[in-house]
Design an enzyme around this catalytic site. Structure first.
Site, PDB file in Angstrom:
ATOM      1  N   GLY A 153      -0.214   6.587 -19.266  1.00  0.00           N
ATOM      2  CA  GLY A 153      -0.747   7.508 -18.261  1.00  0.00           C
ATOM      3  C   GLY A 153      -1.158   8.854 -18.846  1.00  0.00           C
ATOM      4  CG  HIS A 186       9.078  12.482 -15.184  1.00  0.00           C
ATOM      5  ND1 HIS A 186       8.794  12.350 -16.527  1.00  0.00           N
ATOM      6  CD2 HIS A 186       8.199  11.655 -14.551  1.00  0.00           C
ATOM      7  CE1 HIS A 186       7.798  11.503 -16.693  1.00  0.00           C
ATOM      8  NE2 HIS A 186       7.429  11.065 -15.501  1.00  0.00           N
ATOM      9  CG  ASP A 239       5.260   6.948  -5.878  1.00  0.00           C
ATOM     10  OD1 ASP A 239       4.497   5.980  -6.034  1.00  0.00           O
ATOM     11  OD2 ASP A 239       4.845   8.075  -5.541  1.00  0.00           O
ATOM     12  CB  SER A 240       6.464   8.936 -11.360  1.00  0.00           C
ATOM     13  OG  SER A 240       5.914   7.727 -11.832  1.00  0.00           O
ATOM     14  CD  GLU A 254      -2.952   0.845   2.322  1.00  0.00           C
ATOM     15  OE1 GLU A 254      -3.601   1.889   2.476  1.00  0.00           O
ATOM     16  OE2 GLU A 254      -2.842  -0.057   3.182  1.00  0.00           O
TER      17      GLU A 254
HETATM   18  P1  IMP Z   1       2.451   5.338  -9.014  1.00  0.00           P
HETATM   19  O1  IMP Z   1       3.856   5.885  -9.012  1.00  0.00           O
HETATM   20  O2  IMP Z   1       2.419   3.862  -9.189  1.00  0.00           O
HETATM   21  O3  IMP Z   1       1.661   5.846  -7.864  1.00  0.00           O
HETATM   22  O4  IMP Z   1       1.738   5.858 -10.346  1.00  0.00           O
HETATM   23  C1  IMP Z   1       2.090   7.060 -10.946  1.00  0.00           C
HETATM   24  C2  IMP Z   1       1.118   7.453 -12.020  1.00  0.00           C
HETATM   25  O5  IMP Z   1       1.572   8.718 -12.523  1.00  0.00           O
HETATM   26  C3  IMP Z   1       1.124   6.529 -13.217  1.00  0.00           C
HETATM   27  O6  IMP Z   1       0.109   5.572 -13.156  1.00  0.00           O
HETATM   28  C4  IMP Z   1       0.881   7.491 -14.375  1.00  0.00           C
HETATM   29  O7  IMP Z   1      -0.458   7.694 -14.561  1.00  0.00           O
HETATM   30  C5  IMP Z   1       1.471   8.793 -13.895  1.00  0.00           C
HETATM   31  N1  IMP Z   1       2.785   8.925 -14.521  1.00  0.00           N
HETATM   32  C6  IMP Z   1       3.989   8.742 -13.955  1.00  0.00           C
HETATM   33  N2  IMP Z   1       4.966   8.898 -14.846  1.00  0.00           N
HETATM   34  C7  IMP Z   1       4.359   9.152 -16.013  1.00  0.00           C
HETATM   35  C8  IMP Z   1       4.865   9.376 -17.324  1.00  0.00           C
HETATM   36  O8  IMP Z   1       6.060   9.312 -17.613  1.00  0.00           O
HETATM   37  N3  IMP Z   1       3.928   9.608 -18.242  1.00  0.00           N
HETATM   38  C9  IMP Z   1       2.590   9.649 -17.999  1.00  0.00           C
HETATM   39  N4  IMP Z   1       2.079   9.428 -16.804  1.00  0.00           N
HETATM   40  C10 IMP Z   1       2.965   9.184 -15.806  1.00  0.00           C
END
Ligand code: IMP
Length: 197
Positions: A156, A183, A72-73, A43
């Site tokens: 994404g 990034h 994480d992004s 989580e």
């Molecule tokens: P998490 O890091 O698993 O919480 O998910 C991060 C979310 O941010 C991803 O599911 C994408 O929707 C978005 N994201 C992160 N990096 C990118 C990218 O390089 N392009 C487009 N969306 C991104």
């Protein structure tokens, strides 16, 4: 620092796993994803990108006994005071519907009445060399949002993000072009610097 021979990519997001695999390809490291190993998804309880990346990397290293790299992004929209931020994946709902998430962003900005379309992508990469040793690196890229979404590359929120100085959205960039400036690539080059002997 010596590069590990085998690495778990601690993500169940196929877009991220593909991009990290492409960025790692010059290093001849054997990569397996957390999904391939059947590792559970922890989580994301952290309050920022680095905290979430670290908890994912450490959990994967602990469960697999291998070094693990987590990402994480997310997208920070100025008019939404940084949202969706660490909740970027969650805005797409359980169906992971990013057309829905992009529409939500457009509608939320309209509700604020703001004309500010600036946004940035943030990526925190955490490398857990063991289950209790973690190193983190952060990369960002600034840009502006475009509606409607454009292009079929990437994943994404790529189709609504136009990097500063560009006319095309990340959805219209081919993968190599995105890797040159993204990034994720910026965080990755810091990781490579750190690993250099
Ligand atoms: P998490 O890091 O698993 O919480 O998910 C991060 C979310 O941010 C991803 O599911 C994408 O929707 C978005 N994201 C992160 N990096 C990118 C990218 O390089 N392009 C487009 N969306 C991104």
């Amino acid at each position: 620092m010596k590069l590990p021979k085998k690495l778990v990519i601690a993500s169940h997001n196929s877009g991220k796993v593909r991009e990290i695999g492409e960025l790692l390809s010059p290093f001849k490291i054997i990569c397996v994803s957390a999904a391939e190993l059947g590792l559970p998804e922890p989580e994301e309880t952290g309050k920022n990108f680095v905290a979430n990346a670290e908890l994912k990397a450490l959990a994967a290293a602990r469960a697999s006994g291998l070094a693990a790299l987590a990402d994480d992004s997310g997208l920070e929209v100025s008019a939404l005071r940084g949202a969706p931020g660490i909740y970027s994946a969650r805005w797409a709902g359980p169906e992971k519907d990013f057309n829905f998430a992009m529409k939500q962003i457009e509608e939320q900005i309209k509700l604020t009445g703001s004309k500010d379309m600036s946004a940035r992508f943030v990526c925190a990469l955490s490398l857990a060399l063991t289950a209790d040793q973690c190193h983190s690196f952060v990369g960002t890229i600034d840009g502006n949002l475009c509606f409607p979404p454009r292009g079929n590359f990437g994943f994404g929120y790529d189709p609504i993000f136009v990097p500063t100085g560009e006319r095309r959205s990340f959805g219209e960039f081919d993968p190599a072009e995105k890797h040159a400036i993204s990034h994720r690539a910026k965080a990755f080059s810091q990781l490579v610097e750190f690993l250099k002997p």
